[in-house]
Scaffold this active site. Sequence first.
Site, PDB file in Angstrom:
ATOM      1  N   ASP A 602     -25.992  -9.437  58.385  1.00 34.77           N
ATOM      2  CA  ASP A 602     -27.325  -9.933  58.713  1.00 34.77           C
ATOM      3  C   ASP A 602     -27.285 -11.397  59.129  1.00 34.77           C
ATOM      4  O   ASP A 602     -27.834 -11.782  60.173  1.00 34.77           O
ATOM      5  CB  ASP A 602     -28.252  -9.743  57.513  1.00 34.77           C
ATOM      6  N   ARG A 799     -31.414  -5.042  45.233  1.00 31.60           N
ATOM      7  CA  ARG A 799     -32.434  -4.116  45.722  1.00 31.60           C
ATOM      8  C   ARG A 799     -32.845  -3.126  44.639  1.00 31.60           C
ATOM      9  O   ARG A 799     -31.978  -2.622  43.928  1.00 31.60           O
ATOM     10  CB  ARG A 799     -31.879  -3.369  46.942  1.00 31.60           C
TER      11      ARG A 799
END
Length: 824
Positions: A602, A799
């Site tokens: 990312d 997450r």
Amino acid sequence: MTSIEISPASRLEGCRERGGTCSAQWHGAESAAVAWAVRWGLVEGEAGTRRLASCAQGRMAGYIAPSAAPGELELLACWGAFIVLVDDGFDRGREPASPADVRAVLEPLVAVLDGAGTTVSTPGVLALRDLCQRTLVGAVPGWAARLAAAYRSFAEATVEEARWREAGHLPTLAEYVELRRRTITVAPLLLVAERLAAAWPALEELHDVCADVVAWTNDLIDAGTAEPGQISLVDVLARERGLGRGEAAAQARTMIEDRLDDFDTAAARLTATGPRPGNARERVEAVRTFMAGSVAWQGESRRYRAELPTQHTPPDPAADPVEQAAIRLERRLALAVAPGGAIADRCAGRVLESALLLALLRKLPAHHDVQRQLAGWLQERRTDADRVEALLIDACLHPHLLPADAASAATPFTRSLGRFTGPRGRLKRSMLHTVLHLLGGLRLTADDLPDRATGDTMSAFAHVNLSAVRTIAAHATDRPHHVTPDERRALETLLDRGSDRLLWESNATTHLLGLHAVHTYHPAHPLLGQATAGLLKARDTDGSMPFLDSQDVWLSAVGGLAFLARPALRRYTARMGAFVAARQAEDGGWPYATGIRQTDVDTACRAMEFLHTLDPHRYQATLRRGAAYLAATAGPHGGFPTWTHGDTPDLDMTAGAIIALTPHSPDHHPTIAAATRFVLDAQHDDGTWNPSWSLSEASAMLRAVDALDTARRVPGTDRERIAAATARAAARLTATQQADGGWGRTPEDHSDALSTAQALPIAARHCPPHVAAAATTYLLARQDEAGRFPAPPDQVGPRPIPFDFPVLADLHALTALTRSRTEP
């Protein structure tokens, strides 16, 4: 010397790490400086020691001289401690110190440095004599006189500042700038750092710039406070130019950028022609590193954490409301960029890490005042906590009340983990059970003991998390032999390897889990005490512990791309680009924060997108290495993982790779085509994609739709499928837009500014005009008085637990406002 004209790009060439990084040896300098101050009576009692430790003088030394030997770092830290304690001595009373009080403290110190001698024998005088003896060793001839002159100038300016306060004098901008340059104490500390080098009068120009940048940045960070008797650059600008404090702060930031340009121009001149001592470039870069390090320390230090000021510019009814909102946001975001080019926003504290830190301190046991602060923060947070936070708080504060079926209570949460983490859902479940065990004594079972890692597809974070969970679960279930000595040593090595961050790889969750694991089998391990120093400094102003202590590389890349679309912000992007490019790792990727080793797809994609848009020619070699990194990370079916080749592919990463690779060699077209098929195949019938590292539907949709728009230009991609997928996404946004014009993280959530900002660029390009118009109206109504767009956190980690860097909502809002006017 010859005058030289240079471009902004060439000004930024030079060493790849131009400062802003901290020596991994800072721990030793920190403890030595505190011990030295205690020995000479500069601090008294536990409270005084804690106050000095919070000033982080070891960190300061590590930042201004990141390559220095341990002994040099210790000396710099002691000088920093001396300077800060003298300065603090003027502020401890209820009223500001009078000129006579200031003179009484500083004159004997000047006499010590002059060598004239003094009959005063205060702790400050005795400590300074010791410092002088240590510092003179190896110093070049004439250096002591220059140091005495610099400190005398500081003392005289400090007395003059006290006179201004006493007389109520309001200085002009010119008066303030001249005096502030001397009161900031940059000059004496710079001379200490340069004491082994020959005098070079021409370098004093850079010293002045360095002092201005450090002083004005200090003023800017403190711009949100206006204490009686204090005068700052923001105050002077506001009064002299008739501005609100918010607007004055924005002008102060522009002045800092101008001084940085002055530094670059002077540096190029000094290193180009003419006689000079030794290695001119090395001398110049040492000052630049000092300047960048001082600014980085200021931003990190808990001494400088004031809220930035509100803007007071009245709206113009005749002006375009979107442009007005963007201008107010520009002023705000200009303040978010540190002089070195980084967006170094602060992550808000969280329940998970705060509870884990409290549990660790209870075990050591240590820092009882911090324990009380953490417990109080958790108790206050309990009222508005969600289900999982409430479970963690109760387990930590009332472990005796933890129900036997606490693991079952977490089941609804753990069932959803696979949606975010794929095959790693089981590890995340074991992590949650382990946390409940650490906080409240939840009984673990053999099911909570994951298998040992195999292969090399795991990130450094996953390795530490897995090792920690295995170690803790093995001991809790009376199976310590299931974790081998080699595994323990590997865990210790990972946690112990040098890092300039306060937290291991910038990550508090993983760091704390690893430390708890080490404590299970070696409660007195040196790692525990050393790590605690960094953990305590990484806390937020309210005492809570954040998930990350930095995301500066990722935020700077995201912000840089947003800034390029706004002329008023574009001047900051050259320095932002240099900062991002300098953080490229040896493997061609980028880490999300300065000083960490684990690269990720990312950040690499965001960095490449920004650098290509900024200056593809200048950064062509950097971009070529980045493209090779991405190509080597791609999976066999077109998807890209977050961390390492062979790991589970991720929609967001794959979409980012399409955007980053498309402008480069046609050799990458097959990779892009495969990645595009992956994105198309991953879309659900309702037009959404699975969440990645965010909670917002619109976040994944924006990344995917932008990638599909980009992929249309690449041979081998299916344009009809791309058009159909884009239409489904647009239809989803049209159908789920709420009555107020905004979007929430999901259709079941209330509208918020960040989710709406992520949806608006899609709506502006692909939805009926009324959808974008209503969304723009909603977004404009969410801007607050300071120019910000407050919103609930959207990023997640581990997450799916959300964490918050507030500047992210502002960056997305700026992009949305810009694209809402430019998209066809």
